[in-house]
Design a protein around this motif. Sequence first.
Motif, PDB file in Angstrom:
ATOM      1  N   VAL A 121       0.835  -1.207   0.000  1.00  0.00           N
ATOM      2  CA  VAL A 121       0.000   0.000   0.000  1.00  0.00           C
ATOM      3  C   VAL A 121       0.868   1.255   0.000  1.00  0.00           C
ATOM      4  O   VAL A 121       0.643   2.193  -0.769  1.00  0.00           O
ATOM      5  CB  VAL A 121      -0.944   0.015   1.219  1.00  0.00           C
ATOM      6  N   GLU A 122       1.892   1.269   0.867  1.00  0.00           N
ATOM      7  CA  GLU A 122       2.742   2.457   0.960  1.00  0.00           C
ATOM      8  C   GLU A 122       3.575   2.631  -0.301  1.00  0.00           C
ATOM      9  O   GLU A 122       3.881   3.761  -0.702  1.00  0.00           O
ATOM     10  CB  GLU A 122       3.643   2.363   2.194  1.00  0.00           C
ATOM     11  N   THR A 123       3.939   1.542  -0.952  1.00  0.00           N
ATOM     12  CA  THR A 123       4.617   1.625  -2.246  1.00  0.00           C
ATOM     13  C   THR A 123       3.724   2.327  -3.259  1.00  0.00           C
ATOM     14  O   THR A 123       4.157   3.215  -3.994  1.00  0.00           O
ATOM     15  CB  THR A 123       4.961   0.212  -2.759  1.00  0.00           C
ATOM     16  N   LEU A 148       4.058  14.381   0.742  1.00  0.00           N
ATOM     17  CA  LEU A 148       3.335  13.133   0.950  1.00  0.00           C
ATOM     18  C   LEU A 148       4.105  11.947   0.378  1.00  0.00           C
ATOM     19  O   LEU A 148       4.136  10.869   0.982  1.00  0.00           O
ATOM     20  CB  LEU A 148       1.945  13.215   0.326  1.00  0.00           C
ATOM     21  N   ALA A 149       4.735  12.137  -0.778  1.00  0.00           N
ATOM     22  CA  ALA A 149       5.519  11.051  -1.378  1.00  0.00           C
ATOM     23  C   ALA A 149       6.651  10.628  -0.456  1.00  0.00           C
ATOM     24  O   ALA A 149       6.918   9.431  -0.271  1.00  0.00           O
ATOM     25  CB  ALA A 149       6.071  11.483  -2.735  1.00  0.00           C
ATOM     26  N   HIS A 155       6.880   5.548   5.410  1.00  0.00           N
ATOM     27  CA  HIS A 155       5.925   4.585   5.957  1.00  0.00           C
ATOM     28  C   HIS A 155       6.222   3.175   5.417  1.00  0.00           C
ATOM     29  O   HIS A 155       6.085   2.181   6.142  1.00  0.00           O
ATOM     30  CB  HIS A 155       4.490   4.983   5.604  1.00  0.00           C
ATOM     31  N   TYR A 156       6.608   3.118   4.159  1.00  0.00           N
ATOM     32  CA  TYR A 156       7.019   1.834   3.583  1.00  0.00           C
ATOM     33  C   TYR A 156       8.184   1.256   4.389  1.00  0.00           C
ATOM     34  O   TYR A 156       8.178   0.082   4.765  1.00  0.00           O
ATOM     35  CB  TYR A 156       7.428   2.025   2.124  1.00  0.00           C
ATOM     36  N   LYS A 157       9.182   2.079   4.681  1.00  0.00           N
ATOM     37  CA  LYS A 157      10.335   1.617   5.457  1.00  0.00           C
ATOM     38  C   LYS A 157       9.915   1.200   6.864  1.00  0.00           C
ATOM     39  O   LYS A 157      10.440   0.217   7.409  1.00  0.00           O
ATOM     40  CB  LYS A 157      11.401   2.714   5.509  1.00  0.00           C
ATOM     41  N   LEU A 158       8.971   1.942   7.445  1.00  0.00           N
ATOM     42  CA  LEU A 158       8.466   1.595   8.774  1.00  0.00           C
ATOM     43  C   LEU A 158       7.877   0.192   8.787  1.00  0.00           C
ATOM     44  O   LEU A 158       8.238  -0.655   9.625  1.00  0.00           O
ATOM     45  CB  LEU A 158       7.397   2.615   9.197  1.00  0.00           C
TER      46      LEU A 158
END
Length: 270
Positions: A121-123, A148-149, A155-158
């Motif tokens: 999703v974050e991707t 936001l990007a 968030h992806y890394k999180l």
Amino acid sequence: MSQHWTLDDIDWQAFDASKVDADLLRTVKAASLVEANAPDYVSYLSVVFADDPAMLDELERWGAEEEQHGAALARWAELADPGFSFDKALKEFQDGYSIPQDVEESTRGSRGGELLARCVVETGTSSFYSAIRDASDEPVLKEIAGRLARDEFNHYKLFYDHFQRYETDVPSKLRRLKIALGRVSEADDDELSYAYYCANRPNADYDREGCAKAYQARALGLYQRRHTDRLVAMIANACGIRIGPRVAKPLTSVVWWGFSTHAKRLADAA
């Protein structure tokens, strides 16, 4: 950790109404509703990770940032279209759509599967806002989309970092790929189409298929080759798949062809 940006950090005075693109505006309106719906996801994930304090703390921060994304997009949309009421559209959206909350465990079958799905999703959102940033000539939207990007990439890394704690839940790369592709296929579910409807066609009858096609035509049409290349690389990384250059080029070419062809087909049919 540096302090997260706020709405006051955005240069709202730079807004230029003459550079607002009507199709981008429709897309942003829909996105603002989806982002503002973050509390539902926080509630769901808090059940899934109820006994993981580290994850629960991260979820609260993540949810607050997602809600802020919705607020930033909403403020821009109301500047671009003074007749748009975000609060009214959000109420209609939340009255008609919600994710299941009566769960005791992840709908992905495991916590590892859940975190992998969140990576996907974050991707998608990181590449989506990168595409908006690069497509827009309106300076305030360009600034917001850039912020936001970056957030969505973080968030992806999180979620990826926490996935590594639970990766034994999904040891097979094939299983990981199936979860990832399954989550990608959900991008055409009712959430985005209903958000598009509530934001742009509230006085008409809800046509799920028509709204889904209208949203996808505008969203996919924003993507450039570099956006899909990065999307493929991030999903492959989350799945633990290392793609060499001899495979990466034809694979990303196929994905790019699929995005651009589908976007053109939808636009021609509109």
